[in-house]
Design an enzyme around this catalytic site. Structure first.
Site, PDB file in Angstrom:
ATOM      1  N   SER A 121       0.640  -0.912   0.543  1.00  0.00           N
ATOM      2  CA  SER A 121       0.180   0.117  -0.171  1.00  0.00           C
ATOM      3  C   SER A 121       0.804   1.478  -0.554  1.00  0.00           C
ATOM      4  O   SER A 121       2.371   1.438   0.193  1.00  0.00           O
ATOM      5  CB  SER A 121      -1.182   0.007   0.868  1.00  0.00           C
ATOM      6  OG  SER A 121       0.233   0.041   2.807  1.00  0.00           O
ATOM      7  N   TRP A 173      -0.655   6.226   7.631  1.00  0.00           N
ATOM      8  CA  TRP A 173      -2.349   6.393   8.555  1.00  0.00           C
ATOM      9  C   TRP A 173      -1.993   5.929   9.783  1.00  0.00           C
ATOM     10  O   TRP A 173      -1.398   4.603  10.443  1.00  0.00           O
ATOM     11  CB  TRP A 173      -4.119   5.610   7.806  1.00  0.00           C
ATOM     12  CG  TRP A 173      -3.999   4.420   7.835  1.00  0.00           C
ATOM     13  CD1 TRP A 173      -3.620   3.722   6.947  1.00  0.00           C
ATOM     14  CD2 TRP A 173      -4.439   3.908   8.948  1.00  0.00           C
ATOM     15  NE1 TRP A 173      -3.898   2.654   6.907  1.00  0.00           N
ATOM     16  CE2 TRP A 173      -4.821   2.298   7.955  1.00  0.00           C
ATOM     17  CE3 TRP A 173      -4.808   4.248  10.134  1.00  0.00           C
ATOM     18  CZ2 TRP A 173      -5.068   1.520   8.915  1.00  0.00           C
ATOM     19  CZ3 TRP A 173      -4.931   3.159  11.074  1.00  0.00           C
ATOM     20  CH2 TRP A 173      -5.260   1.401  10.500  1.00  0.00           C
ATOM     21  N   ASP A 223       5.067  -8.354  -0.518  1.00  0.00           N
ATOM     22  CA  ASP A 223       4.431  -7.909  -0.132  1.00  0.00           C
ATOM     23  C   ASP A 223       5.270  -8.317   1.530  1.00  0.00           C
ATOM     24  O   ASP A 223       5.007  -8.843   1.965  1.00  0.00           O
ATOM     25  CB  ASP A 223       3.100  -8.084  -0.142  1.00  0.00           C
ATOM     26  CG  ASP A 223       2.231  -7.586   0.878  1.00  0.00           C
ATOM     27  OD1 ASP A 223       2.313  -5.946   1.051  1.00  0.00           O
ATOM     28  OD2 ASP A 223       1.182  -7.693   1.166  1.00  0.00           O
ATOM     29  N   THR A 267       2.010  -8.679   4.357  1.00  0.00           N
ATOM     30  CA  THR A 267       1.721  -9.991   4.549  1.00  0.00           C
ATOM     31  C   THR A 267       1.907 -11.019   4.604  1.00  0.00           C
ATOM     32  O   THR A 267       3.941 -10.622   4.410  1.00  0.00           O
ATOM     33  CB  THR A 267       0.487 -10.831   3.158  1.00  0.00           C
ATOM     34  OG1 THR A 267       0.098  -9.606   2.190  1.00  0.00           O
ATOM     35  CG2 THR A 267       0.083 -11.890   3.125  1.00  0.00           C
TER      36      THR A 267
END
Lengths: 46, 310
Positions: B36, B40, B215, B218
Site C-alpha cells: 500500500s 495513516w 508484500d 502479508t
C-alpha cells in the site's frame, strides 16, 4: 544517506484470535481473502 | 451469511517499527507495508474501542501540524479507512520528513482491530496507489534528498528482534551470494513476473508464467487455489473447515527440499502451512518469502532485488 529502522516481529492477529478462541468465530462470520488487498494489480501478466 | 470486515488483511501482519509524528514527537507503531502507499494512524477524535486501545495522534499537541480540511477514504482489502488528511513532520529513524501528508483515522476499522498491536500503516508502494494523490513517505524522503539512493531494502528475521528496513541503501551483511534483479511489471505494487513454481524439480504451479507481488504487509505466500492446492499436497498439508491448512510436524520428508523452515510456521502451537488461497490469479510473496530473500525495492530502476538472506 543510509538509515536503518529496526522492526519487531510480533504476534499476528491470527494467533491472538486463536489464543482467545475467537479465530473460528472470525472465519465463520468473515470472508478472508488477502487478494482483495490488491485491486489495482494486473492479474494476468503484462 | 458472510459479512465483510474492514482491514481484514491485518490478520496476517507481524513485523512493525516505530515512527514519530509531530513536534514534539508522538510515537506510533506501524507496519511498513510494500502493498500500500499511504501513511495513516488513529486520530484522537476517534472514539471507537479499537482507537482507544492504540496510540492516537493529537493535532493540538503538535506545533507543526497543519489541517487540510480534506476527508480521506483508503480502500484497504475488503474495507476502508475513513478519516481526515493532515500534514506534519514525520520522523523515520533519523530521517526527518517535513510537511508529510498523512491520514488520521476517525473511525477505527472493525472490531478485531482492537487486538492488533500496531497503531497504523506506512505504505511503501508506488505513488499511484496512494489515496487522493498524497505523496508517500518514501517519495518525500527522496524528493527532500534525504537518501543516498532511491531504494530501500528489507531484512526479516525469524526472531523477535533483528529485522530491519534500510532506507537509501543495501547492507551486504544481511545476505550471501549475488543479487538477482527482477524488473517491476506494474509500477503500483511491487509486482513482478514469475516464470514458474518448482517443488523438488517439478513445476507444480504458475505454468507458463504468472504475476507476483512482493508484500511485506502479508505474512504468507498466497496464490490461486489450484496452485496452492498443488503446493499443499507437496508439503503434506490438509485444509480444515476454515481455510487454514494443517500439517504434521512429523512429515518433514515430504516437505520440499530447503523450504520447510522458511515456509512453515513452525512456532509453538499447531503447525500451520504458510500457503493460502486467493480468489485472483496473483501470487502474493509475503514475509515467509522475504525471510528467505533479503529484498531490495529499487525505485530508481523499477526493479526488485532478491538475495539469499543470512
Amino acid at each position: 544517506g543510509i538509515t536503518r529502522l529496526p522492526l519487531e516481529r510480533g504476534k499476528k492477529l491470527r494467533e491472538v484470535l486463536r489464543e482467545k478462541g475467537l479465530l473460528h468465530h472470525f472465519f465463520q462470520h468473515h470472508r478472508y481473502d488477502i487478494g482483495t488487498k490488491f485491486p489495482h494489480a494486473f492479474p494476468n501478466g503484462t | 451469511e458472510v459479512a465483510t470486515e474492514p482491514l481484514l488483511n491485518t490478520l496476517d501482519m507481524e513485523y512493525y517499527g516505530t515512527i514519530s509524528i509531530g513536534t514534539p514527537p508522538q510515537d506510533f507503531t506501524v507496519v511498513f507495508d510494500t502493498g500500500s502507499s499511504n501513511l495513516w494512524v488513529p486520530s484522537n477524535s476517534c472514539t471507537s474501542l479499537a482507537c482507544q486501545n492504540h496510540q492516537m495522534f493529537n493535532p493540538s499537541q503538535s506545533s507543526t501540524y497543519k489541517s487540510t480540511g480534506q476527508n480521506l477514504s483508503i480502500q484497504y482489502g475488503t474495507g476502508n479507512m475513513e478519516g481526515i488528511v493532515g500534514s506534519d513532520t514525520v520522523t523515520v529513524a533519523s530521517l526527518v520528513d517535513t510537511n508529510q501528508l498523512f491520514g488520521l483515522s476517525t473511525t477505527e476499522p472493525g472490531q478485531f482491530f482492537v487486538h492488533v498491536k500496531f497503531d497504523g500503516v506506512l505504505g511503501l508502494g508506488y505513488p499511484n496507489l496512494a489515496a487522493d494523490g498524497i505523496t508517500p513517505v518514501f517519495d518525500n524522503l527522496v524528493n527532500e534528498s534525504l537518501l543516498e539512493e532511491n531504494l530501500f531494502s528489507v531484512y526479516l528475521s525469524r526472531e523477535t528482534t533483528g529485522s530491519v528496513v534500510i532506507f537509501g541503501g543495501i547492507d551486504e551483511s544481511y545476505f550471501t551470494g549475488s543479487i538477482n534483479w527482477i524488473f517491476v511489471s506494474y509500477q503500483g505494487y511491487w509486482q513482478i513476473s514469475m516464470d514458474s513454481i518448482i517443488v523438488n524439480s517439478q513445476e507444480i504451479a504458475c505454468s507458463g508464467g504468472c504475476q507476483a507481488i512482493v508484500d511485506t504487509g502479508t505474512s504468507l505466500v498466497a496464490g490461486p487455489p489450484s496452485g496452492i492446492s498443488n503446493i499443499q499436497s507437496a508439503v503434506g498439508a490438509r485444509q480444515d473447515t476454515y481455510g487454514e491448512s494443517n500439517a504434521s510436524k512429523n512429515t518433514s520428508p515430504h516437505f520440499p527440499h530447503l523450504r520447510f523452515l522458511a515456509q512453515m510456521q513452525n512456532d509453538q502451537g499447531p503447525c500451520i502451512s504458510s500457503f493460502q488461497n486467493t480468489s485472483g490469479d496473483l501470487w502474493i510473496l509475503g514475509d515467509v518469502f522475504i525471510r528467505v530473500y533479503y529484498s531490495i525495492f529499487d525505485r530508481a530502476n523499477n526493479r526488485v532485488g532478491l538475495a539469499k538472506a543470512i
